[in-house]
Design a protein around this motif. Sequence first.
Motif, PDB file in Angstrom:
ATOM      1  N   ALA A   1      -7.501   7.557  19.611  1.00  0.00           N
ATOM      2  CA  ALA A   1      -7.363   6.145  19.988  1.00  0.00           C
ATOM      3  C   ALA A   1      -7.208   5.254  18.764  1.00  0.00           C
ATOM      4  N   ARG A   2      -7.813   5.644  17.633  1.00  0.00           N
ATOM      5  CA  ARG A   2      -7.741   4.840  16.418  1.00  0.00           C
ATOM      6  C   ARG A   2      -6.507   5.253  15.631  1.00  0.00           C
ATOM      7  N   GLN A   3      -5.610   4.346  15.393  1.00  0.00           N
ATOM      8  CA  GLN A   3      -4.380   4.633  14.691  1.00  0.00           C
ATOM      9  C   GLN A   3      -4.452   4.098  13.263  1.00  0.00           C
ATOM     10  N   THR A   4      -3.846   4.836  12.356  1.00  0.00           N
ATOM     11  CA  THR A   4      -3.774   4.404  10.966  1.00  0.00           C
ATOM     12  C   THR A   4      -2.364   3.932  10.665  1.00  0.00           C
ATOM     13  N   LEU A   5      -2.265   2.745  10.113  1.00  0.00           N
ATOM     14  CA  LEU A   5      -0.983   2.138   9.771  1.00  0.00           C
ATOM     15  C   LEU A   5      -0.900   2.058   8.255  1.00  0.00           C
ATOM     16  N   THR A   6       0.117   2.670   7.676  1.00  0.00           N
ATOM     17  CA  THR A   6       0.260   2.691   6.226  1.00  0.00           C
ATOM     18  C   THR A   6       1.331   1.700   5.793  1.00  0.00           C
ATOM     19  N   LEU A   7       0.930   0.762   4.924  1.00  0.00           N
ATOM     20  CA  LEU A   7       1.845  -0.255   4.421  1.00  0.00           C
ATOM     21  C   LEU A   7       2.089  -0.033   2.942  1.00  0.00           C
ATOM     22  N   SER A   8       3.303  -0.348   2.517  1.00  0.00           N
ATOM     23  CA  SER A   8       3.624  -0.324   1.097  1.00  0.00           C
ATOM     24  C   SER A   8       4.193  -1.685   0.724  1.00  0.00           C
ATOM     25  N   THR A   9       3.674  -2.270  -0.355  1.00  0.00           N
ATOM     26  CA  THR A   9       4.175  -3.563  -0.792  1.00  0.00           C
ATOM     27  C   THR A   9       3.916  -3.742  -2.276  1.00  0.00           C
ATOM     28  N   VAL A  10       4.518  -4.758  -2.864  1.00  0.00           N
ATOM     29  CA  VAL A  10       4.329  -4.999  -4.293  1.00  0.00           C
ATOM     30  C   VAL A  10       2.917  -5.524  -4.527  1.00  0.00           C
ATOM     31  N   PRO A  11       2.319  -5.208  -5.666  1.00  0.00           N
ATOM     32  CA  PRO A  11       0.928  -5.603  -5.915  1.00  0.00           C
ATOM     33  C   PRO A  11       0.684  -7.103  -5.806  1.00  0.00           C
ATOM     34  N   SER A  12       1.619  -7.934  -6.304  1.00  0.00           N
ATOM     35  CA  SER A  12       1.396  -9.380  -6.273  1.00  0.00           C
ATOM     36  C   SER A  12       1.330  -9.905  -4.848  1.00  0.00           C
ATOM     37  N   PHE A  13       2.191  -9.392  -3.962  1.00  0.00           N
ATOM     38  CA  PHE A  13       2.176  -9.825  -2.566  1.00  0.00           C
ATOM     39  C   PHE A  13       0.903  -9.345  -1.874  1.00  0.00           C
TER      40      PHE A  13
END
Length: 299
Positions: A91-103
């Motif tokens: 039931a618990r989903q993991t969402l992986t995000l990638s972004t620039v460090p400053s943002f």
Amino acid sequence: MGAVLPLLALRAFVETGRHGSLKAAAAVMGVTPGAISQQLKLLQARTGVVLFTRTPHGVALTPAGAQVHPALLRAFDQIQDSMATLEAIHARQTLTLSTVPSFAASWLVPRLGRFTERHPAIEVRVEASSALADLRRDRIDIAIRHGLGDYPGLVSRPLAAPVLLPVACPALLAEGPPIHSAVDCLQYPLLQDSDRSDWSLWFRALGLPPDPRVERGPAFDDDVLLIRAAEAGQGIALVRDLYVEAEVASGRLAVVLDHPWPTRFAYYAVTLPGAEENPAIAAFLRWLQEEVEAPTSAL
């Protein structure tokens, strides 16, 4: 005794012993009392041990049954707890995000608590990197990047266009050639971001042809370092307007070119095709757009 355990019969034994009733055990297991009775007969036939005796109010464990019942009860309770854990993991989903460090540091991370409050079953993992990850290879669900939105094979959704200003030390500009258009900036050293992308993207967004001078100049991992290098007269920096308000107001830096900002040069949410079929990804994209459009949200 064979290698295959009679789990259904053992469960019937455990529940009957727990409740002292075939009817109650049948209700727990979702079967009929007759099915419970049949399983108990099979278990007694297999072990050769009488497990229950009848009472005016139901059934009671025999001494032999009472000897093994507590251990089996614990075992089935542990199985039930393990199943509950597995169901919770599903039931618990993991969402992986990638972004620039400053943002990530200045905008995304301070707001993530609001998403978690709305979607407590979705765990968000943030990977801060200047390079655009391979979404499929690195198992990235959403990448947030600033650029022109050209990501072949991926779906990009524009979020907002933050204003980046070309700034430099007034003394450097006074001693150098005049700047009347964007191409004139190439007469000066260009101070680069860590992956040397901002200047080239800025020139492309303005429709200027490629020029090898665009990627030359020292590079800095942090915007603060970039601003300090510009203050020291080392070249022209392309930085967020919000980051240099104080420096420009005090005269330590000057805006090199007052040019309309190219709106194509924006932040984009980048996903694999069909990613929004995943409810967690769709929920995060909706929340992200809401946050971007909020009156007090400045990228």
